[in-house]
Scaffold this motif. Structure first.
Motif, PDB file in Angstrom:
ATOM      1  N   VAL A  72     -12.318 -38.618  46.082  1.00 29.80           N
ATOM      2  CA  VAL A  72     -13.146 -37.464  45.730  1.00 29.80           C
ATOM      3  C   VAL A  72     -12.274 -36.364  45.122  1.00 29.80           C
ATOM      4  N   GLY A  73     -11.110 -36.127  45.668  1.00 32.91           N
ATOM      5  CA  GLY A  73     -10.216 -35.095  45.160  1.00 32.91           C
ATOM      6  C   GLY A  73      -9.101 -34.837  46.144  1.00 32.91           C
ATOM      7  N   ARG A  74      -8.306 -33.821  45.854  1.00 33.80           N
ATOM      8  CA  ARG A  74      -7.193 -33.430  46.709  1.00 33.80           C
ATOM      9  C   ARG A  74      -7.367 -31.968  47.110  1.00 33.80           C
ATOM     10  N   PHE A  75      -7.121 -31.709  48.392  1.00 41.99           N
ATOM     11  CA  PHE A  75      -7.221 -30.354  48.912  1.00 41.99           C
ATOM     12  C   PHE A  75      -5.846 -29.921  49.403  1.00 41.99           C
ATOM     13  N   CYS A  76      -5.448 -28.699  49.039  1.00 38.04           N
ATOM     14  CA  CYS A  76      -4.148 -28.140  49.443  1.00 38.04           C
ATOM     15  C   CYS A  76      -4.381 -26.851  50.217  1.00 38.04           C
ATOM     16  N   LEU A  77      -3.855 -26.807  51.438  1.00 35.27           N
ATOM     17  CA  LEU A  77      -3.927 -25.612  52.279  1.00 35.27           C
ATOM     18  C   LEU A  77      -2.516 -25.042  52.393  1.00 35.27           C
ATOM     19  N   ASP A  89      -8.490 -30.062  43.842  1.00 44.93           N
ATOM     20  CA  ASP A  89      -8.137 -30.722  42.578  1.00 44.93           C
ATOM     21  C   ASP A  89      -9.003 -31.968  42.447  1.00 44.93           C
ATOM     22  N   PHE A  90     -10.036 -31.873  41.603  1.00 51.51           N
ATOM     23  CA  PHE A  90     -10.960 -33.000  41.409  1.00 51.51           C
ATOM     24  C   PHE A  90     -10.559 -33.887  40.234  1.00 51.51           C
ATOM     25  N   SER A  91      -9.486 -33.524  39.536  1.00 55.63           N
ATOM     26  CA  SER A  91      -9.066 -34.336  38.388  1.00 55.63           C
ATOM     27  C   SER A  91      -8.513 -35.687  38.825  1.00 55.63           C
ATOM     28  N   VAL A  92      -8.063 -35.781  40.071  1.00 60.96           N
ATOM     29  CA  VAL A  92      -7.520 -37.047  40.563  1.00 60.96           C
ATOM     30  C   VAL A  92      -8.598 -37.933  41.172  1.00 60.96           C
ATOM     31  N   GLY A  93      -9.833 -37.467  41.209  1.00 61.98           N
ATOM     32  CA  GLY A  93     -10.901 -38.217  41.846  1.00 61.98           C
ATOM     33  C   GLY A  93     -11.546 -39.243  40.938  1.00 61.98           C
ATOM     34  N   THR A  94     -12.063 -40.274  41.554  1.00 61.58           N
ATOM     35  CA  THR A  94     -12.827 -41.314  40.852  1.00 61.58           C
ATOM     36  C   THR A  94     -14.305 -41.227  41.172  1.00 61.58           C
ATOM     37  N   VAL A  95     -14.656 -40.360  42.106  1.00 59.95           N
ATOM     38  CA  VAL A  95     -16.046 -40.128  42.495  1.00 59.95           C
ATOM     39  C   VAL A  95     -16.409 -38.693  42.136  1.00 59.95           C
ATOM     40  N   GLU A 122     -19.605 -23.766  46.800  1.00 58.72           N
ATOM     41  CA  GLU A 122     -19.456 -23.748  45.347  1.00 58.72           C
ATOM     42  C   GLU A 122     -19.967 -25.061  44.763  1.00 58.72           C
ATOM     43  N   VAL A 123     -20.664 -24.941  43.628  1.00 61.47           N
ATOM     44  CA  VAL A 123     -21.077 -26.116  42.853  1.00 61.47           C
ATOM     45  C   VAL A 123     -19.896 -26.522  41.982  1.00 61.47           C
ATOM     46  N   THR A 124     -19.396 -27.729  42.195  1.00 60.90           N
ATOM     47  CA  THR A 124     -18.161 -28.172  41.539  1.00 60.90           C
ATOM     48  C   THR A 124     -18.405 -29.207  40.446  1.00 60.90           C
ATOM     49  N   LEU A 125     -19.651 -29.452  40.102  1.00 62.69           N
ATOM     50  CA  LEU A 125     -19.943 -30.432  39.059  1.00 62.69           C
ATOM     51  C   LEU A 125     -19.356 -29.957  37.726  1.00 62.69           C
ATOM     52  N   GLY A 126     -18.510 -30.787  37.127  1.00 64.24           N
ATOM     53  CA  GLY A 126     -17.867 -30.431  35.867  1.00 64.24           C
ATOM     54  C   GLY A 126     -16.563 -29.683  36.013  1.00 64.24           C
ATOM     55  N   LEU A 127     -16.166 -29.336  37.252  1.00 61.87           N
ATOM     56  CA  LEU A 127     -14.915 -28.613  37.474  1.00 61.87           C
ATOM     57  C   LEU A 127     -13.797 -29.598  37.809  1.00 61.87           C
ATOM     58  N   THR A 128     -12.623 -29.312  37.332  1.00 62.24           N
ATOM     59  CA  THR A 128     -11.443 -30.093  37.707  1.00 62.24           C
ATOM     60  C   THR A 128     -10.601 -29.373  38.744  1.00 62.24           C
ATOM     61  N   GLN A 129     -10.692 -28.040  38.798  1.00 60.24           N
ATOM     62  CA  GLN A 129      -9.956 -27.248  39.771  1.00 60.24           C
ATOM     63  C   GLN A 129     -10.896 -26.216  40.395  1.00 60.24           C
ATOM     64  N   SER A 130     -10.666 -25.913  41.642  1.00 67.58           N
ATOM     65  CA  SER A 130     -11.446 -24.890  42.340  1.00 67.58           C
ATOM     66  C   SER A 130     -10.582 -24.289  43.440  1.00 67.58           C
ATOM     67  N   GLN A 131     -10.906 -23.049  43.818  1.00 69.47           N
ATOM     68  CA  GLN A 131     -10.116 -22.333  44.814  1.00 69.47           C
ATOM     69  C   GLN A 131     -10.975 -21.918  45.988  1.00 69.47           C
ATOM     70  N   LEU A 132     -10.445 -22.096  47.183  1.00 68.91           N
ATOM     71  CA  LEU A 132     -11.118 -21.697  48.420  1.00 68.91           C
ATOM     72  C   LEU A 132     -10.529 -20.378  48.910  1.00 68.91           C
ATOM     73  N   ILE A 133     -11.389 -19.377  49.110  1.00 74.91           N
ATOM     74  CA  ILE A 133     -10.997 -18.107  49.729  1.00 74.91           C
ATOM     75  C   ILE A 133     -12.025 -17.819  50.819  1.00 74.91           C
ATOM     76  N   LEU A 134     -11.589 -17.922  52.071  1.00 71.88           N
ATOM     77  CA  LEU A 134     -12.502 -17.770  53.200  1.00 71.88           C
ATOM     78  C   LEU A 134     -11.951 -16.688  54.134  1.00 71.88           C
ATOM     79  N   PRO A 135     -12.552 -15.484  54.125  1.00 70.35           N
ATOM     80  CA  PRO A 135     -12.055 -14.404  54.993  1.00 70.35           C
ATOM     81  C   PRO A 135     -12.324 -14.720  56.466  1.00 70.35           C
ATOM     82  N   ILE A 136     -11.356 -14.382  57.313  1.00 68.42           N
ATOM     83  CA  ILE A 136     -11.506 -14.536  58.761  1.00 68.42           C
ATOM     84  C   ILE A 136     -12.035 -13.220  59.317  1.00 68.42           C
ATOM     85  N   PRO A 137     -13.217 -13.209  59.930  1.00 69.65           N
ATOM     86  CA  PRO A 137     -13.775 -11.945  60.441  1.00 69.65           C
ATOM     87  C   PRO A 137     -12.894 -11.335  61.530  1.00 69.65           C
ATOM     88  N   LEU A 138     -12.918 -10.004  61.603  1.00 71.53           N
ATOM     89  CA  LEU A 138     -12.135  -9.303  62.615  1.00 71.53           C
ATOM     90  C   LEU A 138     -12.793  -9.341  63.990  1.00 71.53           C
TER      91      LEU A 138
END
Length: 385
Positions: A223-228, A244-250, A290-306
Motif C-alpha cells: 500500500v505504501g511506506r509510513f515514516c515516523l 509514500d504511496f509511490s512504492v505501493g502496488t495497491v 485525507e483523501v490520498t487518491l492520486g497522491l504519491t506523497q502525504s504528510q501526517l500532522i496530528l496535534p496532541i491535546p493538552l
C-alpha cells in the motif's frame, strides 16, 4: 459575615513531586442593609480554627453511584456526600490558625504550602477509573458548624519516565565535589532532586529523533511506506510523519489516523476460567483524515491535546497511547491515462479497509506550558455566617 477566599498562586497544574502554594484570606464584611445598624459588639468576629489538606479521590464505573465514600481515620475532615469515590491519598492536615479575631473591614491572609509525592497517581478521567485532586480548606466559627471549600487541581505523572528507586540512587550518587580545581567566582552547584532529574530525562527522551519506517502491506500487495520521525512526545507537541504511496502496488484511496488511549484495568481477583486479568477500552482524542487518491506523497500532522493524561501505570490501571490507522484501498484503475479522451469515473468501486495500530509514548510537559493555554485561575469563595 466572613468571606473565605482561596486561590492557587502557582497555577492549577502540577507534576507529581512538585510543591503547590495556596493563598487563603478571611475578610470580615457586613451586608449593605446592616451597615447602619452595626453595633460595637459586632465590630469583631471570631473563628475557632482553620486547616487545609490535599485529598486524592478514586472512583470506578462500579462505584460511581455510591455517594458515601470512605476516608482515612487519621484525617480531621469528613468527606461530604458530594464527593464520589474513595480517598486513596491524603496529606496531613495543616492548621492555619487557632482562635482568630478579625475586626470589621479587615482581612487576614494565610499561606498553605504542600509537596505532592513523586509516586502520586495522576489526575485521570477514564472510562472505568477516575482520579481527582482537591485542596480541602475547613474552618469553624465559634458556635457554628464546620464549613469547607474544595479547590480542584490537576496532577501530571512523572513516574513512567524512570523508576523512582533508580532516581533516588542517582541523586544519592550525586556529589558537588569535582576533580578539576574549584573556581571561586563560579556559582554554587545546585543539588539534583528526583524531580529535576526526571525532568531532564523527560527532555532527553522527547527531544531525541529516531526515524522509523514501516512498509504497509495487505494480502494484495504494498500500500505504501509510513515514516515516523520519533516515538516519544510531550503534551502539546505534534505527531509528524510522512506517507509514500509511490512504492505501493495497491491504490490507497484515503487514510485516517487516530490518537487513541488504551486503558487497561487490572483485576485483583482474576477468574480461574479466564487468564486475562485486564480489560481495555479505547476512544479517539485526535484524528487526521485525507483523501490520498492520486497522491504519491502525504504528510501526517496530528496535534496532541493538552488536556489528555500522559501514559502512567499504577496498581489499579495503566494507560498507554497508540496511533490507529485505517487505509481504504482498491485494485480498480480509477485514474485515466493521458491518452484517454472519453473517460468517466466508475459508479461503484470495490474497496477494502485495512487497520493497523502503532504504539507511541506520550509524556508530561511542564505545567507552565499548559497554564499559558488555559483559562485563568479564579479564586474560590465561601461565605461563613
Amino acid at each position: 459575615m466572613i468571606e473565605l477566599s482561596a486561590k492557587l498562586t502557582t497555577g492549577t497544574v502540577y507534576l507529581a513531586g512538585e510543591a503547590l502554594e495556596c493563598c487563603i484570606s478571611f475578610c470580615y464584611t457586613t451586608q449593605p442593609e446592616h451597615r447602619n445598624s452595626q453595633s460595637h459588639c459586632d465590630a469583631l468576629e471570631n473563628l475557632a480554627w482553620a486547616s487545609a489538606q490535599i485529598h486524592c479521590f478514586h472512583s470506578t464505573s462500579k462505584n460511581t453511584g455510591d455517594k458515601t465514600p470512605t476516608i482515612g481515620k487519621t484525617t480531621s475532615l469528613e468527606v461530604t456526600s458530594s464527593d464520589i469515590g474513595d480517598v486513596i491519598f491524603y496529606t496531613k492536615p495543616k492548621i492555619l490558625f487557632c482562635d482568630l479575631t478579625i475586626p470589621l473591614g479587615e482581612t487576614k491572609t494565610f499561606w498553605y504550602r504542600e509537596s505532592l509525592p513523586i509516586e502520586a497517581p495522576p489526575s485521570y478521567r477514564g472510562t472505568s477509573v477516575k482520579y481527582s485532586y482537591k485542596i480541602t480548606i475547613a474552618t469553624q466559627k465559634v458556635g457554628s458548624h464546620i464549613k469547607m471549600v474544595r479547590i480542584p487541581f490537576r496532577v501530571l505523572p512523572i513516574s513512567p519516565i524512570m523508576n523512582m528507586q533508580d532516581l533516588a540512587v542517582l541523586c544519592g550518587n550525586e556529589t558537588t565535589e569535582e576533580l578539576q580545581p574549584t573556581n571561586p567566582f563560579s556559582e554554587e552547584r545546585k543539588v539534583e532532586t528526583p524531580l529535576t532529574m526526571a525532568l531532564q530525562v523527560l527532555q532527553n527522551l522527547t527531544a531525541r529523533r529516531s526515524p522509523n519506517s514501516y512498509m504497509i502491506t495487505n494480502t494484495r500487495g504494498k500500500v505504501g511506506r509510513f515514516c515516523l520521525f520519533k516515538s516519544a512526545y510531550k503534551l502539546g507537541e505534534d505527531i509528524v510523519g510522512t506517507f509514500d504511496f509511490s512504492v505501493g502496488t495497491v491504490t490507497c484511496m484515503q487514510v485516517s489516523v487516530s490518537l487513541q488511549p488504551e486503558e487497561v484495568v487490572k483485576s485483583k481477583t482474576p477468574s480461574k476460567y479466564n487468564n486475562k486479568d485486564t480489560s481495555s477500552r479505547s476512544m479517539t482524542v485526535a484524528r487526521y483524515h485525507e483523501v490520498t487518491l492520486g497522491l504519491t506523497q502525504s504528510q501526517l500532522i496530528l496535534p496532541i491535546p493538552l488536556h489528555i493524561t500522559p501514559a502512567f501505570d499504577v496498581d489499579d490501571v495503566s494507560l498507554s497511547w497508540r496511533l490507529h490507522f485505517e487505509f481504504v484501498t482498491t485494485n480498480e484503475k480509477l485514474l485515466p491515462n493521458p491518452e484517454d479522451k472519453d473517460w468517466n469515473a466508475p459508479l461503484n468501486v470495490p474497496i477494502e479497509t485495512m487497520v493497523w495500530n502503532l504504539p507511541v509514548k506520550i509524556y508530561s510537559t511542564l505545567p507552565k506550558e499548559i497554564t499559558q493555554h488555559s483559562v485563568g485561575n479564579d479564586a474560590y469563595t465561601l461565605i461563613i455566617k
